[in-house]
Design a protein around this motif. Structure first.
Motif, PDB file in Angstrom:
ATOM      1  N   SER A 190     -47.498   5.307  33.305  1.00  0.00           N
ATOM      2  CA  SER A 190     -48.358   5.829  34.370  1.00  0.00           C
ATOM      3  C   SER A 190     -49.239   6.971  33.881  1.00  0.00           C
ATOM      4  O   SER A 190     -50.374   7.110  34.344  1.00  0.00           O
ATOM      5  CB  SER A 190     -47.517   6.263  35.563  1.00  0.00           C
ATOM      6  N   ASP A 193     -38.466   3.274  36.083  1.00  0.00           N
ATOM      7  CA  ASP A 193     -38.461   3.854  37.434  1.00  0.00           C
ATOM      8  C   ASP A 193     -39.788   4.556  37.705  1.00  0.00           C
ATOM      9  O   ASP A 193     -40.339   4.459  38.796  1.00  0.00           O
ATOM     10  CB  ASP A 193     -37.307   4.846  37.585  1.00  0.00           C
ATOM     11  N   ASP A 194     -40.301   5.270  36.696  1.00  0.00           N
ATOM     12  CA  ASP A 194     -41.564   5.987  36.840  1.00  0.00           C
ATOM     13  C   ASP A 194     -42.722   5.028  37.129  1.00  0.00           C
ATOM     14  O   ASP A 194     -43.537   5.280  38.019  1.00  0.00           O
ATOM     15  CB  ASP A 194     -41.849   6.795  35.571  1.00  0.00           C
ATOM     16  N   ALA A 236     -42.426   3.652  40.663  1.00  0.00           N
ATOM     17  CA  ALA A 236     -42.801   4.663  41.658  1.00  0.00           C
ATOM     18  C   ALA A 236     -44.321   4.836  41.695  1.00  0.00           C
ATOM     19  O   ALA A 236     -44.918   4.936  42.770  1.00  0.00           O
ATOM     20  CB  ALA A 236     -42.117   5.990  41.346  1.00  0.00           C
ATOM     21  N   TRP A 237     -44.960   4.840  40.509  1.00  0.00           N
ATOM     22  CA  TRP A 237     -46.413   4.984  40.428  1.00  0.00           C
ATOM     23  C   TRP A 237     -47.109   3.820  41.135  1.00  0.00           C
ATOM     24  O   TRP A 237     -48.035   4.020  41.920  1.00  0.00           O
ATOM     25  CB  TRP A 237     -46.828   5.065  38.954  1.00  0.00           C
ATOM     26  N   TRP A 248     -45.860   1.883  43.464  1.00  0.00           N
ATOM     27  CA  TRP A 248     -45.564   1.986  44.894  1.00  0.00           C
ATOM     28  C   TRP A 248     -46.484   3.003  45.562  1.00  0.00           C
ATOM     29  O   TRP A 248     -47.061   2.749  46.623  1.00  0.00           O
ATOM     30  CB  TRP A 248     -44.099   2.379  45.094  1.00  0.00           C
ATOM     31  N   GLU A 249     -46.652   4.163  44.924  1.00  0.00           N
ATOM     32  CA  GLU A 249     -47.500   5.221  45.491  1.00  0.00           C
ATOM     33  C   GLU A 249     -48.949   4.767  45.627  1.00  0.00           C
ATOM     34  O   GLU A 249     -49.655   5.214  46.525  1.00  0.00           O
ATOM     35  CB  GLU A 249     -47.424   6.480  44.623  1.00  0.00           C
ATOM     36  N   TRP A 303     -37.867  -2.762  46.548  1.00  0.00           N
ATOM     37  CA  TRP A 303     -38.305  -1.541  45.857  1.00  0.00           C
ATOM     38  C   TRP A 303     -37.613  -0.313  46.401  1.00  0.00           C
ATOM     39  O   TRP A 303     -37.301   0.597  45.665  1.00  0.00           O
ATOM     40  CB  TRP A 303     -39.790  -1.329  46.037  1.00  0.00           C
ATOM     41  N   LEU A 325     -36.509   3.474  44.641  1.00  0.00           N
ATOM     42  CA  LEU A 325     -37.371   4.631  44.822  1.00  0.00           C
ATOM     43  C   LEU A 325     -36.690   5.741  45.608  1.00  0.00           C
ATOM     44  O   LEU A 325     -37.075   6.891  45.500  1.00  0.00           O
ATOM     45  CB  LEU A 325     -38.663   4.208  45.531  1.00  0.00           C
TER      46      LEU A 325
END
Length: 171
Positions: free
Chosen positions: A58, A117-118, A121-122, A124-125, A165, A169
């Protein structure tokens, strides 16, 4: 009923119901964002083999977006993200013999989004509807990473849908 559906997915005549060919019948429309990782990497002297399993993270993609002049809030809910990894260009630069034997290489990897995981999360955001790239699997290969401490690929999370997800998260 289940057997018939099961056969349509993995039976003797698979993918009659599911698969990208269904979307191709009518097309997919949406706002697309292209992040040119290969162009950015070249501009900052990052060298990598497209067949090595190099993971694009990310931080890389945020730097690509800034390099392209995109605003910090470049994504909108429902956007389609496409990443130019450089895989296709490197593949086309191979000899025809090397192109033929490439899939049979037992050590074959592929550049792509880092499975972590990072990264999840990126993504998803950003509230993306679809992701794609010019490499075989969007994420880096081989599928030997984990998410939420569980051996898992981004493919498995994407196919499972958004409800899958959330536990990763929220942890």
């Amino acid at each position: 009923m289940f057997e018939k559906n099961f056969d349509q997915v993995i039976g003797p005549s698979p993918t009659e119901v599911l698969g990208i060919q269904q979307a191709a019948q009518k097309g997919i429309a949406g706002r697309g964002i292209l992040l040119d990782f290969a162009g950015w990497a070249s501009s900052v002297n990052i060298t990598y083999s497209a067949f090595s399993g190099f993971g694009i993270n990310s931080t890389h993609l945020d730097a690509v977006a800034a390099w392209q002049g995109l605003p910090q809030n470049w994504s909108k809910p429902g956007d389609i993200l496409l990443i130019r990894t450089g895989w296709t260009q490197q593949y086309l630069n191979l000899t025809s013999y090397s192109q033929e034997i490439l899939p049979w290489d037992p050590n074959l990897g592929s550049v792509g989004m880092n499975c972590s995981d990072d990264s999840l999360a990126w993504l998803w955001e950003k509230k993306l509807a679809l992701v794609g790239a010019d490499n075989p699997a969007f994420e880096s290969l081989p599928f030997d990473k984990s998410i939420g401490g569980v051996p898992r690929s981004l493919h498995q999370v994407f196919i499972g849908g958004e409800s899958t997800w959330l536990p990763f998260l929220m942890a």
